[in-house]
Scaffold this motif. Structure first.
Motif, PDB file in Angstrom:
ATOM      1  N   ALA A   1     -34.490 -58.137  -2.110  1.00 15.99           N
ATOM      2  CA  ALA A   1     -36.244 -59.289  -2.315  1.00 15.99           C
ATOM      3  C   ALA A   1     -36.077 -59.854  -1.054  1.00 15.99           C
ATOM      4  O   ALA A   1     -36.766 -59.988  -0.888  1.00 15.99           O
ATOM      5  CB  ALA A   1     -35.960 -60.190  -3.321  1.00 15.99           C
ATOM      6  N   ALA A   2     -34.910 -60.174  -0.783  1.00 19.93           N
ATOM      7  CA  ALA A   2     -34.859 -61.464   0.425  1.00 19.93           C
ATOM      8  C   ALA A   2     -35.812 -60.605   1.387  1.00 19.93           C
ATOM      9  O   ALA A   2     -36.020 -60.482   2.485  1.00 19.93           O
ATOM     10  CB  ALA A   2     -33.638 -61.962   0.853  1.00 19.93           C
ATOM     11  N   GLN A   3     -35.070 -58.551   2.124  1.00 18.25           N
ATOM     12  CA  GLN A   3     -35.506 -57.756   2.899  1.00 18.25           C
ATOM     13  C   GLN A   3     -37.006 -57.458   2.816  1.00 18.25           C
ATOM     14  O   GLN A   3     -37.978 -57.207   4.094  1.00 18.25           O
ATOM     15  CB  GLN A   3     -34.714 -56.573   2.652  1.00 18.25           C
ATOM     16  N   LEU A   4     -37.731 -57.099   1.121  1.00 14.11           N
ATOM     17  CA  LEU A   4     -39.131 -56.615   1.550  1.00 14.11           C
ATOM     18  C   LEU A   4     -39.555 -58.247   1.751  1.00 14.11           C
ATOM     19  O   LEU A   4     -40.596 -58.109   2.413  1.00 14.11           O
ATOM     20  CB  LEU A   4     -38.687 -57.084   0.033  1.00 14.11           C
ATOM     21  N   VAL A   5     -39.724 -58.850   1.486  1.00 20.02           N
ATOM     22  CA  VAL A   5     -40.236 -60.396   1.993  1.00 20.02           C
ATOM     23  C   VAL A   5     -39.991 -60.322   3.181  1.00 20.02           C
ATOM     24  O   VAL A   5     -41.821 -60.532   3.430  1.00 20.02           O
ATOM     25  CB  VAL A   5     -40.032 -61.480   0.763  1.00 20.02           C
TER      26      VAL A   5
ATOM     27  N   GLU B   1     -43.822 -59.842   4.580  1.00 13.87           N
ATOM     28  CA  GLU B   1     -44.631 -60.383   5.471  1.00 13.87           C
ATOM     29  C   GLU B   1     -43.822 -61.902   6.728  1.00 13.87           C
ATOM     30  O   GLU B   1     -44.738 -62.780   6.390  1.00 13.87           O
ATOM     31  CB  GLU B   1     -44.742 -61.736   3.544  1.00 13.87           C
ATOM     32  N   GLY B   2     -43.254 -61.644   6.527  1.00 11.29           N
ATOM     33  CA  GLY B   2     -42.274 -62.345   7.863  1.00 11.29           C
ATOM     34  C   GLY B   2     -41.598 -64.013   7.163  1.00 11.29           C
ATOM     35  O   GLY B   2     -41.478 -63.917   5.891  1.00 11.29           O
ATOM     36  N   ILE B   3     -40.705 -63.693   7.853  1.00 15.30           N
ATOM     37  CA  ILE B   3     -39.498 -63.775   7.606  1.00 15.30           C
ATOM     38  C   ILE B   3     -39.545 -65.471   7.014  1.00 15.30           C
ATOM     39  O   ILE B   3     -39.101 -66.276   6.103  1.00 15.30           O
ATOM     40  CB  ILE B   3     -38.058 -64.460   8.648  1.00 15.30           C
ATOM     41  N   VAL B   4     -40.701 -65.968   7.723  1.00 13.62           N
ATOM     42  CA  VAL B   4     -41.575 -67.486   7.513  1.00 13.62           C
ATOM     43  C   VAL B   4     -41.112 -67.714   5.959  1.00 13.62           C
ATOM     44  O   VAL B   4     -41.598 -68.636   5.572  1.00 13.62           O
ATOM     45  CB  VAL B   4     -42.696 -67.848   8.155  1.00 13.62           C
TER      46      VAL B   4
END
Length: 300
Positions: free
Chosen positions: A60-64, A68-71
């Protein structure tokens, strides 16, 4: 002597309530900033149905971050800071005040004070919780900011929507805070009376907070899932809602997704709760001790 001891002592006691509020707010704000990505991931995973594109916390963290960018992992931070900063300040102040009237060694009293303080704060901050949840989901772009979101939701969906999910939130936060404060006090007391008592109070507070946070998460996660689903839902065609209240949400999640549906995002929430609890309680206790030492030196 009277001015220094009596008047000074009274002012110090009154001032401690302010110090508890400030200490709680600072601790809450700092811990929220650190663990916000876990909250975003938890909301994304919980908000999805059985066809969720997320396969776990890391995925999930990788997809977001990729889409959408790490921010984006800090979406909703403004609402979280307002909610947790103000809420934690109120919570710690209420808790410290109530602890002066109960037996601190009583498990029942610790549970009751923790639960009561959290229910009051949860009720007041529910609108910010709704905004935070929506910002953490994919609905972020519909609003210009925290206050714009509050006004927009009120205008388009009514005041009721700003308090959507308040029942499952209270069912989650009341027992969880009661259990947390009870387990935190018990674990800390056991560590202090064990062979690990030589460790610093900061280390003991941190470990006690982290363990308590994980235990409470596992016990209250189903209510957290229901809260997220109810707060994220939008009116269907004709204005109807898919989840018609807490009980209806419980029934439909069970029917559509089974027991697994009630534990979506549990890993992210456990990491977030453990980290936030450990950091916030450690900071709060250390700040209060610092103020105590300063006040004692001032009036002696």
């Amino acid at each position: 002597w009277y001015q220094r001891r009596v008047v000074g002592g009274f002012n110090s006691a009154v001032g401690m309530k302010k110090h508890n509020f400030v200490a709680g707010s600072v601790a809450g704000a700092i811990s929220t900033t650190i663990v916000q990505p876990f909250d975003v991931i938890r909301t994304r995973i919980q908000g999805q149905n059985a066809l969720s594109p997320y396969k776990g916390v890391i995925h999930a963290a990788q997809l977001v971050a990729k889409n959408e960018g790490i921010v984006a992992l800090w979406n909703g931070l403004g609402a979280s800071m307002l909610r947790t900063g103000f809420g934690a300040g109120c919570y710690f102040t209420l808790l410290s005040w109530m602890q002066g009237y109960v037996d601190k060694n009583s498990g029942l009293h610790n549970f009751a004070t923790g639960a009561f303080a959290r229910v009051l704060v949860t009720s007041v901050t529910c609108p910010l919780t709704v905004v935070k949840t929506r910002f953490e989901s994919t609905l972020r772009n519909e609003y210009g900011g925290v206050f714009n979101a509050l006004l927009t939701i009120h205008r388009k969906e009514g005041l009721k929507s700003l308090f959507s999910g308040i029942i499952p939130t209270i069912l989650r936060d009341g027992p969880s805070s009661g259990l947390y404060f009870l387990s935190y006090q018990k674990i800390r007391s056991n560590i202090q009376s064990s062979s690990y008592s030589s460790y610093s109070s900061t280390s003991i507070n941190f470990v006690s907070g982290a363990i308590s946070g994980v235990l409470v998460t596992l016990a209250t996660h189903p209510a957290d899932v229901v809260k997220t689903r109810v707060q994220l839902q939008r009116p269907l065609e004709g204005g109807a809602l898919y989840y018609n209240g807490t009980l209806d949400a419980l029934r439909k999640i069970w029917r559509d997704e089974g027991i697994h549906g009630f534990y979506k995002g549990v890993s992210a929430r456990a990491l977030r709760k453990a980290g936030q609890a450990a950091v916030s309680w450690t900071l709060f206790e250390d700040i209060v001790k610092l103020v105590d030492r300063t006040s004692t030196a001032r009036f002696n």
